[in-house]
Motif scaffolding. Structure first.
Motif, short mmCIF file in Angstrom:
data_model
loop_
_atom_site.label_atom_id
_atom_site.label_comp_id
_atom_site.label_asym_id
_atom_site.label_seq_id
_atom_site.Cartn_x
_atom_site.Cartn_y
_atom_site.Cartn_z
N LEU A 74 0.82 -1.23 0.00
CA LEU A 74 0.00 0.00 0.00
C LEU A 74 0.84 1.27 0.00
CD1 LEU A 74 -2.77 -1.07 2.52
CD2 LEU A 74 -2.88 -1.05 0.02
N LYS A 75 2.17 1.12 -0.09
CA LYS A 75 3.02 2.32 -0.16
C LYS A 75 2.68 3.09 -1.42
CE LYS A 75 6.77 1.64 2.93
NZ LYS A 75 8.20 1.67 3.16
N GLY A 76 2.52 4.39 -1.25
CA GLY A 76 2.10 5.24 -2.36
C GLY A 76 0.60 5.25 -2.56
N GLN A 77 -0.11 4.43 -1.79
CA GLN A 77 -1.58 4.37 -1.86
C GLN A 77 -2.18 4.65 -0.49
OE1 GLN A 77 -2.90 0.69 -3.76
NE2 GLN A 77 -0.89 0.48 -4.68
N GLY A 78 -1.50 5.47 0.28
CA GLY A 78 -2.00 5.83 1.61
C GLY A 78 -1.06 5.44 2.73
N VAL A 79 -0.13 4.51 2.46
CA VAL A 79 0.85 4.13 3.48
C VAL A 79 2.17 4.80 3.15
CG1 VAL A 79 2.19 2.22 4.46
CG2 VAL A 79 -0.25 1.94 4.06
N GLU A 80 2.70 5.54 4.12
CA GLU A 80 3.95 6.27 3.94
C GLU A 80 5.13 5.49 4.51
OE1 GLU A 80 6.40 9.56 2.93
OE2 GLU A 80 4.37 9.08 2.33
N ASP A 81 4.94 4.88 5.71
CA ASP A 81 6.04 4.18 6.37
C ASP A 81 5.50 3.08 7.26
OD1 ASP A 81 8.88 3.96 6.97
OD2 ASP A 81 8.37 4.69 8.97
N VAL A 82 6.31 2.02 7.42
CA VAL A 82 5.96 0.89 8.29
C VAL A 82 7.15 0.60 9.19
CG1 VAL A 82 5.35 -1.56 8.36
CG2 VAL A 82 4.45 -0.11 6.52
N SER A 83 6.90 0.48 10.48
CA SER A 83 7.95 0.13 11.44
C SER A 83 7.44 -1.02 12.29
CB SER A 83 8.27 1.34 12.31
OG SER A 83 9.22 0.99 13.28
N ILE A 84 8.25 -2.09 12.39
CA ILE A 84 7.83 -3.27 13.13
C ILE A 84 8.85 -3.60 14.21
CG2 ILE A 84 7.36 -5.75 12.95
CD1 ILE A 84 6.38 -5.23 10.10
N SER A 85 8.35 -3.83 15.43
CA SER A 85 9.18 -4.29 16.53
C SER A 85 8.73 -5.69 16.91
CB SER A 85 9.06 -3.35 17.74
OG SER A 85 9.73 -3.94 18.84
N LEU A 86 9.52 -6.70 16.49
CA LEU A 86 9.18 -8.08 16.81
C LEU A 86 9.21 -8.34 18.32
CD1 LEU A 86 8.42 -10.88 15.78
CD2 LEU A 86 10.84 -11.31 15.35
N PRO A 87 10.25 -7.87 19.07
CA PRO A 87 10.25 -8.12 20.52
C PRO A 87 9.04 -7.52 21.25
CG PRO A 87 12.42 -7.37 19.79
CD PRO A 87 11.48 -7.20 18.63
N GLU A 88 8.61 -6.34 20.82
CA GLU A 88 7.46 -5.68 21.47
C GLU A 88 6.14 -6.09 20.82
OE1 GLU A 88 8.03 -1.47 21.49
OE2 GLU A 88 9.96 -1.62 22.52
N GLN A 89 6.21 -6.77 19.67
CA GLN A 89 5.03 -7.19 18.91
C GLN A 89 4.15 -5.98 18.58
OE1 GLN A 89 3.08 -10.80 19.97
NE2 GLN A 89 4.96 -11.78 20.63
N LYS A 90 4.81 -4.90 18.16
CA LYS A 90 4.12 -3.66 17.78
C LYS A 90 4.41 -3.32 16.33
CE LYS A 90 3.46 -1.35 22.14
NZ LYS A 90 2.26 -2.07 22.41
N VAL A 91 3.40 -2.80 15.67
CA VAL A 91 3.53 -2.33 14.30
C VAL A 91 3.06 -0.89 14.26
CG1 VAL A 91 2.73 -2.65 11.92
CG2 VAL A 91 3.15 -4.65 13.37
N SER A 92 3.90 0.00 13.75
CA SER A 92 3.55 1.42 13.59
C SER A 92 3.44 1.69 12.09
CB SER A 92 4.64 2.32 14.17
OG SER A 92 4.83 2.03 15.52
N VAL A 93 2.34 2.31 11.71
CA VAL A 93 2.10 2.60 10.30
C VAL A 93 1.79 4.09 10.15
CG1 VAL A 93 0.76 2.00 8.24
CG2 VAL A 93 1.09 0.29 10.04
N THR A 94 2.62 4.79 9.38
CA THR A 94 2.35 6.18 9.05
C THR A 94 1.50 6.15 7.79
OG1 THR A 94 4.50 6.80 9.95
CG2 THR A 94 3.39 8.42 8.53
N SER A 95 0.26 6.65 7.91
CA SER A 95 -0.68 6.47 6.80
C SER A 95 -1.80 7.50 6.83
CB SER A 95 -1.29 5.06 6.90
OG SER A 95 -2.24 4.85 5.89
N SER A 96 -2.37 7.74 5.66
CA SER A 96 -3.58 8.55 5.56
C SER A 96 -4.82 7.66 5.57
CB SER A 96 -3.55 9.40 4.29
OG SER A 96 -3.48 8.58 3.14
N LEU A 97 -4.62 6.34 5.56
CA LEU A 97 -5.74 5.40 5.62
C LEU A 97 -6.28 5.35 7.05
CD1 LEU A 97 -4.26 2.47 3.51
CD2 LEU A 97 -5.82 4.26 2.74
#
Length: 74
Positions: free
Chosen positions: A29-52
């Motif tokens: 979805l990059k270029g279609q509303g998703v700007e950046d994705v950051s994943i932390s496996l140890p913390e089991q967290k996903v951060s998504v910079t998005s207009s969606l």
């Protein structure tokens, strides 16, 4: 144009293969509303910079079959 927000999700990921699957579906979805994705496996967290919306992103992540919950915006 909608503003980009950082959405945080808890995703049950047990290995790099799991986090890779999440990253792949979101990167499509990059270029279609998703700007950046950051994943932390140890913390089991996903951060998504998005207009969606958080609901749209949640549905995309759930396609991986991983238990996912929305934490909130940053």
């Amino acid at each position: 144009m909608l503003p980009f927000l950082i959405h945080i999700f808890n995703v049950e990921m047990t290995c790099e293969g799991c986090s890779g699957a999440v990253e792949r579906v979101l990167n499509r979805l990059k270029g279609q509303g998703v700007e950046d994705v950051s994943i932390s496996l140890p913390e089991q967290k996903v951060s998504v910079t998005s207009s969606l919306s958080s609901d749209q992103l949640l549905e995309v992540i759930k396609k991986t079959g991983k238990k996912t919950t929305y934490v909130g915006k940053q």
